[in-house]
Design a protein around this motif. Structure first.
Motif, PDB file in Angstrom:
ATOM      1  N   GLN A   1       0.839  -1.203   0.000  1.00  0.00           N
ATOM      2  CA  GLN A   1       0.000   0.000   0.000  1.00  0.00           C
ATOM      3  C   GLN A   1       0.869   1.246   0.000  1.00  0.00           C
ATOM      4  O   GLN A   1       1.894   1.305   0.682  1.00  0.00           O
ATOM      5  N   THR A   2       0.446   2.255  -0.782  1.00  0.00           N
ATOM      6  CA  THR A   2       1.156   3.531  -0.835  1.00  0.00           C
ATOM      7  C   THR A   2       0.270   4.613  -0.239  1.00  0.00           C
ATOM      8  O   THR A   2      -0.895   4.749  -0.620  1.00  0.00           O
ATOM      9  N   PHE A   3       0.809   5.381   0.706  1.00  0.00           N
ATOM     10  CA  PHE A   3       0.075   6.452   1.366  1.00  0.00           C
ATOM     11  C   PHE A   3       0.506   7.800   0.780  1.00  0.00           C
ATOM     12  O   PHE A   3       1.668   7.989   0.404  1.00  0.00           O
ATOM     13  N   SER A   4      -0.433   8.727   0.737  1.00  0.00           N
ATOM     14  CA  SER A   4      -0.148  10.064   0.220  1.00  0.00           C
ATOM     15  C   SER A   4       0.227  10.984   1.377  1.00  0.00           C
ATOM     16  O   SER A   4      -0.469  11.027   2.397  1.00  0.00           O
TER      17      SER A   4
ATOM     18  N   VAL B   1       1.025  12.513   6.975  1.00  0.00           N
ATOM     19  CA  VAL B   1       0.159  11.544   6.304  1.00  0.00           C
ATOM     20  C   VAL B   1      -1.152  11.444   7.077  1.00  0.00           C
ATOM     21  O   VAL B   1      -1.138  11.266   8.300  1.00  0.00           O
TER      22      VAL B   1
ATOM     23  N   ASN C   1      -4.197   9.649   8.634  1.00  0.00           N
ATOM     24  CA  ASN C   1      -4.264   8.280   9.143  1.00  0.00           C
ATOM     25  C   ASN C   1      -5.538   8.098   9.981  1.00  0.00           C
ATOM     26  O   ASN C   1      -5.475   7.737  11.158  1.00  0.00           O
TER      27      ASN C   1
ATOM     28  N   THR D   1      -4.198   3.031  10.756  1.00  0.00           N
ATOM     29  CA  THR D   1      -3.428   1.943  10.138  1.00  0.00           C
ATOM     30  C   THR D   1      -1.947   2.048  10.470  1.00  0.00           C
ATOM     31  O   THR D   1      -1.304   1.074  10.873  1.00  0.00           O
TER      32      THR D   1
END
Length: 355
Positions: free
Chosen positions: A235-238, A261, A263, A267
């Motif tokens: 998974q890639t977070f922005s 980020v 959240n 997570t």
């Protein structure tokens, strides 16, 4: 007798004739089946290859740096007054809201002190009303009135101080978050300044990275950044660059950079290892090839292209690498037919068959 010899001689001649004819026939068969001329064995070897036409594509110059996830808010709430813990209103893991009362310390005694101060203030206030009526009727002097006024002011300050002391016995949440650790129990005696509750806010996560001085010039506040957490590598977070230090760490010559980020579901947890991808520049029309298509021979970087059924070697210079593709800055042009499979089996001038 003579006739017998004639007959016998003719039979012998026939046998000899048949033998000669058989040998001739065998010789003819041998010439027709066995004497085949050898085929040429020096034909050039052909190698099956797969080619890909080189075309300009957009390429991003990305730098990936390691970092550590930290909570948006981390507070170790301490007792503002010494005394016995009378009540704990939360448990570990509970969500809290700003201003919510989390614990009560010695509030019974503090509430009694506040009540006494309130009663004293109310008494002076009532006395002042009566003295003011008496003063209007010229029954008491102005000095006596001033004494009551002064007593009211002092009682007000004592009430205010009692309210402050009572408030210190109530431990409140400074902001929204979660209870991460309870450091005390009901009934325990705590000193002033002793930590009792650890509170964290992980609705947002701060990822701290150290950026080298050669890369920090490409970064700006509010610049987007992709974040990958090792625990959730799929998974890639922005994220958004929130802060860039103005001064380098004197030991590492790197600049602390903070990426925020969102959240909301919790997570990402504080302490997790993350990797932040910053885009340094975007090259709109880069000549790129698969990394696997390049061959390193003694420090010489080679690729092979197909020209009229023949493999041709090209020396190339490289630039930016993005994942499995690499920029070629010299040696290839758009439209070249790059050999991407079978290129390790050919040499300069090898005949090839394009599949």
């Amino acid at each position: 007798m003579y006739l017998f010899m004639i007959i016998k001689g003719s039979s012998l001649c026939r046998s000899m004739l048949l033998a000669v004819m058989s040998m001739a026939l065998l010789g003819a068969c041998s010439n027709s089946l066995g004497d085949v001329p050898d085929e040429p064995t020096n034909l050039p070897r052909k190698v099956n290859v797969v080619v890909q036409e080189v075309s300009p594509t957009e390429l991003r110059d990305v730098v990936v740096l390691p970092g550590t996830a930290e909570p948006w808010l981390s507070v170790d709430l301490a007792a503002e007054t010494a005394g016995r813990v009378e009540k704990l209103s939360v448990r570990e893991g509970d969500r809290v809201t700003p201003g919510q009362i989390l614990a009560q310390i010695e509030v019974t005694a503090l509430a009694a002190g506040r009540a006494r101060a309130q009663a004293a203030f109310d008494l002076f206030e009532e006395q002042l009303r009566r003295r003011e009526r008496l003063y209007k009727d010229n029954i008491i002097s102005e000095e006596e009135l001033d004494q009551v006024r002064s007593g009211k002011v002092q009682a007000r300050e004592e009430l205010r101080q009692a309210e402050i002391e009572y408030g210190r016995g109530l431990v409140r949440a400074p902001g929204a978050g979660r209870v991460n650790n309870m450091r005390t129990e009901v009934g325990e005696f705590v000193d002033r300044g002793q930590g009792i509750i650890e509170l964290v806010d992980i609705d947002k996560i701060k990822v701290q990275v150290q950026v080298p001085e050669m890369d920090v010039r490409f970064l700006n506040v509010e610049q987007p950044a992709a974040v990958i957490v090792d625990a959730f590598s799929e998974q890639t977070f922005s994220g958004i660059v929130d802060f860039i230090a103005y001064r380098a760490d004197p030991a590492t010559r790197t600049f602390r950079t903070q990426v925020v980020v969102e959240n909301p579901d919790g997570t990402i947890r504080p302490g997790m290892i993350a990797r932040v991808m910053f885009v340094r520049q975007v090259i709109p029309d880069a000549v790129t090839i698969p990394l696997s298509a390049m061959i390193d021979r003694g420090g010489e970087r080679l690729v092979y292209v197909e020209e009229d059924g023949v493999a041709r070697a090209r020396n190339v210079s490289i630039g930016v690498i993005e994942r499995d593709r690499i920029q070629i800055t010299r040696g290839l042009e758009p439209g070249d037919r790059l050999i991407v499979a079978g290129h390790r089996e050919v040499e300069e001038g090898t005949a090839v068959v394009v599949q």
